[in-house]
Design a protein around this motif. Sequence first.
Motif, PDB file in Angstrom:
ATOM      1  N   TRP A   1       0.808  -1.216   0.000  1.00 27.47           N
ATOM      2  CA  TRP A   1       0.000   0.000   0.000  1.00 27.47           C
ATOM      3  C   TRP A   1       0.844   1.270   0.000  1.00 27.47           C
ATOM      4  O   TRP A   1       0.344   2.344  -0.302  1.00 27.47           O
ATOM      5  N   LEU A   2       2.113   1.179   0.317  1.00 30.92           N
ATOM      6  CA  LEU A   2       2.995   2.348   0.323  1.00 30.92           C
ATOM      7  C   LEU A   2       4.353   1.892  -0.203  1.00 30.92           C
ATOM      8  O   LEU A   2       5.072   1.186   0.478  1.00 30.92           O
ATOM      9  N   GLY A   3       4.668   2.245  -1.428  1.00 31.66           N
ATOM     10  CA  GLY A   3       5.903   1.785  -2.045  1.00 31.66           C
ATOM     11  C   GLY A   3       5.664   0.574  -2.928  1.00 31.66           C
ATOM     12  O   GLY A   3       4.528   0.168  -3.163  1.00 31.66           O
ATOM     13  N   ASP A   4       6.740  -0.017  -3.377  1.00 28.28           N
ATOM     14  CA  ASP A   4       6.653  -1.110  -4.347  1.00 28.28           C
ATOM     15  C   ASP A   4       6.539  -2.495  -3.724  1.00 28.28           C
ATOM     16  O   ASP A   4       6.247  -3.456  -4.424  1.00 28.28           O
ATOM     17  N   VAL A   5       6.814  -2.606  -2.438  1.00 27.65           N
ATOM     18  CA  VAL A   5       6.740  -3.913  -1.768  1.00 27.65           C
ATOM     19  C   VAL A   5       5.983  -3.754  -0.455  1.00 27.65           C
ATOM     20  O   VAL A   5       5.954  -2.667   0.130  1.00 27.65           O
ATOM     21  N   PRO A   6       5.380  -4.830   0.033  1.00 26.49           N
ATOM     22  CA  PRO A   6       4.704  -4.738   1.332  1.00 26.49           C
ATOM     23  C   PRO A   6       5.712  -4.503   2.453  1.00 26.49           C
ATOM     24  O   PRO A   6       6.887  -4.843   2.331  1.00 26.49           O
ATOM     25  N   PHE A   7       5.238  -3.946   3.545  1.00 25.61           N
ATOM     26  CA  PHE A   7       6.118  -3.669   4.674  1.00 25.61           C
ATOM     27  C   PHE A   7       6.711  -4.947   5.262  1.00 25.61           C
ATOM     28  O   PHE A   7       7.786  -4.911   5.836  1.00 25.61           O
ATOM     29  N   CYS A   8       6.028  -6.082   5.135  1.00 21.04           N
ATOM     30  CA  CYS A   8       6.576  -7.340   5.653  1.00 21.04           C
ATOM     31  C   CYS A   8       7.842  -7.735   4.904  1.00 21.04           C
ATOM     32  O   CYS A   8       8.664  -8.483   5.431  1.00 21.04           O
ATOM     33  N   VAL A   9       8.028  -7.218   3.695  1.00 27.72           N
ATOM     34  CA  VAL A   9       9.247  -7.468   2.930  1.00 27.72           C
ATOM     35  C   VAL A   9      10.255  -6.360   3.195  1.00 27.72           C
ATOM     36  O   VAL A   9      11.417  -6.627   3.494  1.00 27.72           O
ATOM     37  N   ARG A  10       9.812  -5.125   3.104  1.00 29.39           N
ATOM     38  CA  ARG A  10      10.720  -3.991   3.285  1.00 29.39           C
ATOM     39  C   ARG A  10      11.299  -3.948   4.700  1.00 29.39           C
ATOM     40  O   ARG A  10      12.465  -3.630   4.885  1.00 29.39           O
ATOM     41  N   PHE A  11      10.477  -4.260   5.692  1.00 30.18           N
ATOM     42  CA  PHE A  11      10.915  -4.269   7.088  1.00 30.18           C
ATOM     43  C   PHE A  11      10.750  -5.682   7.648  1.00 30.18           C
ATOM     44  O   PHE A  11      10.082  -5.899   8.644  1.00 30.18           O
ATOM     45  N   ARG A  12      11.391  -6.635   6.983  1.00 27.89           N
ATOM     46  CA  ARG A  12      11.234  -8.058   7.299  1.00 27.89           C
ATOM     47  C   ARG A  12      11.507  -8.355   8.776  1.00 27.89           C
ATOM     48  O   ARG A  12      10.784  -9.102   9.407  1.00 27.89           O
ATOM     49  N   ARG A  13      12.547  -7.782   9.322  1.00 23.61           N
ATOM     50  CA  ARG A  13      12.905  -8.066  10.719  1.00 23.61           C
ATOM     51  C   ARG A  13      11.812  -7.596  11.668  1.00 23.61           C
ATOM     52  O   ARG A  13      11.449  -8.301  12.605  1.00 23.61           O
ATOM     53  N   LEU A  14      11.271  -6.413  11.436  1.00 22.93           N
ATOM     54  CA  LEU A  14      10.195  -5.917  12.294  1.00 22.93           C
ATOM     55  C   LEU A  14       8.963  -6.807  12.170  1.00 22.93           C
ATOM     56  O   LEU A  14       8.297  -7.103  13.161  1.00 22.93           O
ATOM     57  N   PHE A  15       8.670  -7.245  10.957  1.00 18.62           N
ATOM     58  CA  PHE A  15       7.525  -8.127  10.745  1.00 18.62           C
ATOM     59  C   PHE A  15       7.708  -9.449  11.493  1.00 18.62           C
ATOM     60  O   PHE A  15       6.766  -9.968  12.092  1.00 18.62           O
ATOM     61  N   GLU A  16       8.925  -9.984  11.474  1.00 28.11           N
ATOM     62  CA  GLU A  16       9.194 -11.223  12.202  1.00 28.11           C
ATOM     63  C   GLU A  16       8.963 -11.055  13.700  1.00 28.11           C
ATOM     64  O   GLU A  16       8.545 -11.986  14.373  1.00 28.11           O
ATOM     65  N   LEU A  17       9.236  -9.867  14.205  1.00 29.82           N
ATOM     66  CA  LEU A  17       9.164  -9.628  15.649  1.00 29.82           C
ATOM     67  C   LEU A  17       7.793  -9.155  16.141  1.00 29.82           C
ATOM     68  O   LEU A  17       7.507  -9.235  17.330  1.00 29.82           O
ATOM     69  N   THR A  18       6.954  -8.646  15.243  1.00 30.10           N
ATOM     70  CA  THR A  18       5.678  -8.105  15.692  1.00 30.10           C
ATOM     71  C   THR A  18       4.707  -9.215  16.077  1.00 30.10           C
ATOM     72  O   THR A  18       4.714 -10.293  15.492  1.00 30.10           O
ATOM     73  N   GLU A  19       3.895  -8.927  17.069  1.00 27.55           N
ATOM     74  CA  GLU A  19       2.836  -9.857  17.467  1.00 27.55           C
ATOM     75  C   GLU A  19       1.522  -9.513  16.775  1.00 27.55           C
ATOM     76  O   GLU A  19       0.572 -10.268  16.850  1.00 27.55           O
ATOM     77  N   ASN A  20       1.476  -8.377  16.120  1.00 30.85           N
ATOM     78  CA  ASN A  20       0.255  -7.895  15.494  1.00 30.85           C
ATOM     79  C   ASN A  20       0.444  -7.859  13.971  1.00 30.85           C
ATOM     80  O   ASN A  20       0.483  -6.796  13.371  1.00 30.85           O
ATOM     81  N   LYS A  21       0.556  -9.028  13.361  1.00 31.77           N
ATOM     82  CA  LYS A  21       0.844  -9.124  11.928  1.00 31.77           C
ATOM     83  C   LYS A  21      -0.353  -8.754  11.044  1.00 31.77           C
ATOM     84  O   LYS A  21      -0.193  -8.517   9.862  1.00 31.77           O
ATOM     85  N   PHE A  22      -1.551  -8.724  11.611  1.00 29.80           N
ATOM     86  CA  PHE A  22      -2.748  -8.511  10.805  1.00 29.80           C
ATOM     87  C   PHE A  22      -3.461  -7.200  11.103  1.00 29.80           C
ATOM     88  O   PHE A  22      -4.633  -7.058  10.808  1.00 29.80           O
TER      89      PHE A  22
END
Length: 143
Positions: free
Chosen positions: A74-95
């Motif tokens: 929704w912002l940029g060319d890739v989803p945030f789970c890819v752009r900020f992969r490490r943060l996505f791995e660590l978040t408990e609120n993925k949805f």
Amino acid sequence: MLVDRDGLWYRVLVARYGELGGRLEVGGRSVSCWWREVSRLRGSDGAGERGWFGDLVARRVGDGANTLFWLDRWLGDVPFCVRFRRLFELTENKFMSVADLLSIDSEQWGVLWRWRRRLWQWEEDLLAECRALLLDVLLLLKS
């Protein structure tokens, strides 16, 4: 949208049209008029050039209620789970949705970002980069 590369339909399309650089080929081994038209949605040659669908539709999130913050592009060319992969791995609120996060004051974002553990400094730097991208985003609220 994330593509399930292990899914049945993806495997069928790879078998039919081929795969190049991790993406389905436009021409492939046996191209059809239908597949050529579908491929134009993502770009005329499928090699980095974005098509009309991605340019005109993918970035329209409206009020953000139906757009997943981490998983949707929704912002940029890739989803945030890819752009900020490490943060996505660590978040408990993925949805969480874009609206969940951006509907509150940026000073209170920490309430919605829940981490499995305390972030290291380099992860805090990633979070600061992510937050900086969000400061100029405005959602269209329903009236």
